[in-house]
Design a protein around this motif. Structure first.
Motif, PDB file in Angstrom:
ATOM      1  N   ASN A 222      39.698  37.232  72.079  1.00 20.48           N
ATOM      2  CA  ASN A 222      40.482  38.145  72.520  1.00 20.48           C
ATOM      3  C   ASN A 222      40.652  37.792  74.226  1.00 20.48           C
ATOM      4  O   ASN A 222      42.016  37.941  74.209  1.00 20.48           O
ATOM      5  CB  ASN A 222      39.869  39.821  72.969  1.00 20.48           C
ATOM      6  CG  ASN A 222      39.732  40.299  71.652  1.00 20.48           C
ATOM      7  OD1 ASN A 222      40.442  40.061  70.778  1.00 20.48           O
ATOM      8  ND2 ASN A 222      38.880  41.195  71.564  1.00 20.48           N
ATOM      9  N   GLU A 223      40.021  37.177  74.641  1.00 23.46           N
ATOM     10  CA  GLU A 223      40.245  36.576  76.002  1.00 23.46           C
ATOM     11  C   GLU A 223      41.121  35.495  75.661  1.00 23.46           C
ATOM     12  O   GLU A 223      42.277  35.212  76.450  1.00 23.46           O
ATOM     13  CB  GLU A 223      38.936  35.959  76.521  1.00 23.46           C
ATOM     14  CG  GLU A 223      38.950  35.421  78.072  1.00 23.46           C
ATOM     15  CD  GLU A 223      39.391  33.971  78.115  1.00 23.46           C
ATOM     16  OE1 GLU A 223      39.935  33.522  79.171  1.00 23.46           O
ATOM     17  OE2 GLU A 223      38.912  33.331  77.282  1.00 23.46           O
ATOM     18  N   ARG A 224      41.172  34.443  74.806  1.00 20.47           N
ATOM     19  CA  ARG A 224      41.919  33.201  74.615  1.00 20.47           C
ATOM     20  C   ARG A 224      43.335  33.947  74.091  1.00 20.47           C
ATOM     21  O   ARG A 224      44.642  33.366  74.585  1.00 20.47           O
ATOM     22  CB  ARG A 224      41.301  32.522  73.471  1.00 20.47           C
ATOM     23  CG  ARG A 224      40.332  31.871  73.600  1.00 20.47           C
ATOM     24  CD  ARG A 224      39.992  30.712  74.867  1.00 20.47           C
ATOM     25  NE  ARG A 224      38.962  29.895  74.980  1.00 20.47           N
ATOM     26  CZ  ARG A 224      37.583  30.460  75.221  1.00 20.47           C
ATOM     27  NH1 ARG A 224      37.452  31.714  75.574  1.00 20.47           N
ATOM     28  NH2 ARG A 224      36.656  29.466  75.059  1.00 20.47           N
ATOM     29  N   VAL A 225      43.398  34.858  73.334  1.00 16.78           N
ATOM     30  CA  VAL A 225      44.782  35.371  72.839  1.00 16.78           C
ATOM     31  C   VAL A 225      45.511  35.838  74.174  1.00 16.78           C
ATOM     32  O   VAL A 225      46.688  35.559  74.150  1.00 16.78           O
ATOM     33  CB  VAL A 225      44.401  36.488  71.770  1.00 16.78           C
ATOM     34  CG1 VAL A 225      45.752  37.199  71.709  1.00 16.78           C
ATOM     35  CG2 VAL A 225      44.096  35.988  70.598  1.00 16.78           C
ATOM     36  N   ASN A 226      44.839  36.355  75.362  1.00 17.45           N
ATOM     37  CA  ASN A 226      45.649  37.016  76.201  1.00 17.45           C
ATOM     38  C   ASN A 226      45.726  36.027  77.266  1.00 17.45           C
ATOM     39  O   ASN A 226      45.942  36.524  78.563  1.00 17.45           O
ATOM     40  CB  ASN A 226      44.756  38.326  76.816  1.00 17.45           C
ATOM     41  CG  ASN A 226      45.135  39.393  75.827  1.00 17.45           C
ATOM     42  OD1 ASN A 226      46.180  39.581  74.846  1.00 17.45           O
ATOM     43  ND2 ASN A 226      43.980  39.864  75.019  1.00 17.45           N
ATOM     44  N   SER A 227      45.421  34.938  77.079  1.00 20.90           N
ATOM     45  CA  SER A 227      45.749  33.933  78.232  1.00 20.90           C
ATOM     46  C   SER A 227      46.458  32.649  77.886  1.00 20.90           C
ATOM     47  O   SER A 227      46.572  32.428  76.769  1.00 20.90           O
ATOM     48  CB  SER A 227      44.209  33.214  78.988  1.00 20.90           C
ATOM     49  OG  SER A 227      43.295  32.943  78.137  1.00 20.90           O
TER      50      SER A 227
END
Ligand code: HEM
Length: 421
Positions: A222-227
């Motif tokens: 989730n962190e990667r998708v949003n950065s």
């Protein structure tokens, strides 16, 4: 100490040979994990290659399976993906069908076109340019780990060197919190454990540990998708069309694939290289005298170890192989560990020869569309560890029996006692 180990091993090998040659072929179960734990697999495969190279086993505690034991037949199966499927819904890539509830799809267990679409997303990690960058990091870390090893004291090479270096690498590939990297090792072990292996006490424990793995990576995803896109495996998958919309099971499947792929295999080859050079002191002397031989020693040790003993396929249609008819739906096991000892293709295959000609023709990375995507990284890690060991140590002496893994899939070591003097 040393003398006793050699005598025990010779006696064990003799007993295995007698058993293998006294057992009718119809009762052969070459995939029995005990042969791998005890290192007594060799005469069973030798007999199959000579007498029944494509063999059907119906008397095992697991479902019936074909064994393909010769180099060229294995090559045929591995490169005929239209006939032999890797698909997890048909059973996947290891001799046992994936147990109910563990069918997390990953691209190693998919057929075309889905397989190539997903594989493509992580392949930029392994380009020559990126590996040149990683080499600097790998060398620095290797030096640090080797400099921290005890002298004149017995220690476990698996724990102190092989696991440490491969786990550090894996943490980098995922940009996983470095201090918690041993979780990756644990999840890899748990994901590949057999019930009798003692790695987990119960199926519930296994499920709960893998659920923790899934939850950890889901949060990282989730962190990667949003950065912004970054240079780690998760970010590569999160920002690629073919994998961005993966469901949670597919995500966990690919992550476990990359953890197991990047962990067990290189780890066990690293340990195997120390063992092979101890068992073959003439080859070690050759290497000492000419460290440039590391370049051919690395593929030779990957052949000698064959850290993944087999890959399995499922027949999509009736087909002929080695004079046998394989039926649609049958399980077909390619024994890389046996093909790598086939003297019709590999000269003096039972010998460990560090300056072997055509050392790279071994089967350990597979062939065809699923050929190992991380193979260059594995070779790089092994090359660097030996360059740095030769610079530092006169000798790494094996001072006790290796403890081997109870599995006919991951062919490796739980421990190897060594001493640097
Ligand atoms: C696939 C062996 C290191 C990641 C494979 C396959 C084998 C293999 C036998 C399947 C080939 C087939 O089905 O035809 C090895 C060995 C290694 C090693 C012997 C070390 C000595 C690595 C590393 C990574 C990795 C370091 C990643 C960090 C993968 C992946 C696949 C794969 C993702 C699936 C490829 C596909 O399905 O297209 N490996 N491997 N492996 N390996 Fe490795």
């Amino acid at each position: 100490m040393h003398g006793t180990i050699e005598i025990d091993n010779a006696a064990r090998q003799r007993a295995a040979r007698e058993e293998a040659y006294a057992t009718p072929l119809s009762q052969f179960h070459p995939g029995a994990p005990r042969h791998f734990r005890d290192d007594t697999l060799w005469p069973w495969f030798e007999r199959l290659r000579a007498e029944e190279p494509v063999h059907y086993c119906t008397n095992a505690p697991i479902a019936p399976y074909w064994s393909v034991t010769k180099y060229n037949d294995i090559m045929h199966v591995d490169t005929s993906h239209q006939i032999f499927s890797s698909d997890s819904t048909l059973g996947g890539i290891s001799i046992r069908d994936a147990p109910q509830g563990y069918d997390w799809p990953s691209f190693i267990a998919m057929d075309e076109p889905r397989h190539s679409a997903q594989r493509k997303t992580v392949s930029p990690m392994f380009t020559p340019d990126h590996l040149d960058e990683l080499a600097v990091l790998i060398r620095g870390r290797t030096q640090k780990v080797l400099d921290g090893l005890p002298r004149n004291e017995t220690f476990n090479f698996v724990e102190r060197v092989s696991i440490e270096l491969t786990t550090q690498m894996l943490a980098t590939l995922f940009d996983f919190p470095f201090a918690q990297r041993r979780k990756l090792t644990r999840w890899s072990d748990v994901a590949t454990a057999l019930p009798k292996s003692m790695i987990v006490a119960s199926e519930e424990e296994r499920r709960s540990e893998l659920n923790e793995c899934a939850a950890t990576f889901a949060a990282m995803w989730n962190e990667r998708v949003n950065s912004e896109p970054r240079n780690d495996l998760l970010s590569m998958m999160a920002h690629h069309d073919a994998t961005r919309q993966m469901d949670r099971d597919n995500l966990i499947g690919n992550i476990l694939l990359l953890i197991v792929g990047g962990n067990d295999t290189t780890r066990n080859t690293m340990t195997g290289s120390v063992l092979a050079l101890n068992q073959n002191p003439d080859q070690f002397a050759k290497l000492r005298a000419n460290p440039a031989l590391i370049d051919t020693m690395v593929p030779e040790v990957i052949r000698w170890q064959t850290p993944l003993a087999h890959m399995r396929r499922t027949a999509l249609q009736d087909t002929e192989l080695g004079g046998k008819t394989i039926k649609k739906g049958d399980r077909v096991v390619m024994w890389y560990v046996s093909g790598n000892r086939d003297d019709e293709v590999i000269e003096r295959p039972n010998e460990f020869i560090i300056d072997r000609k055509r050392a790279k023709i071994h089967l350990s990375f597979g062939f065809g569309i699923h050929r190992c995507v991380g193979m260059r990284l594995a070779e790089l890690q092994l090359k660097i560890v030996w360059e740095e060991m030769l610079k530092r140590f006169e000798r790494i002496e094996v001072v006790g029996e290796p403890k081997r893994v109870y599995s006919s899939f991951v062919k490796g070591y739980e421990s190897l006692p060594v001493r640097i003097s």
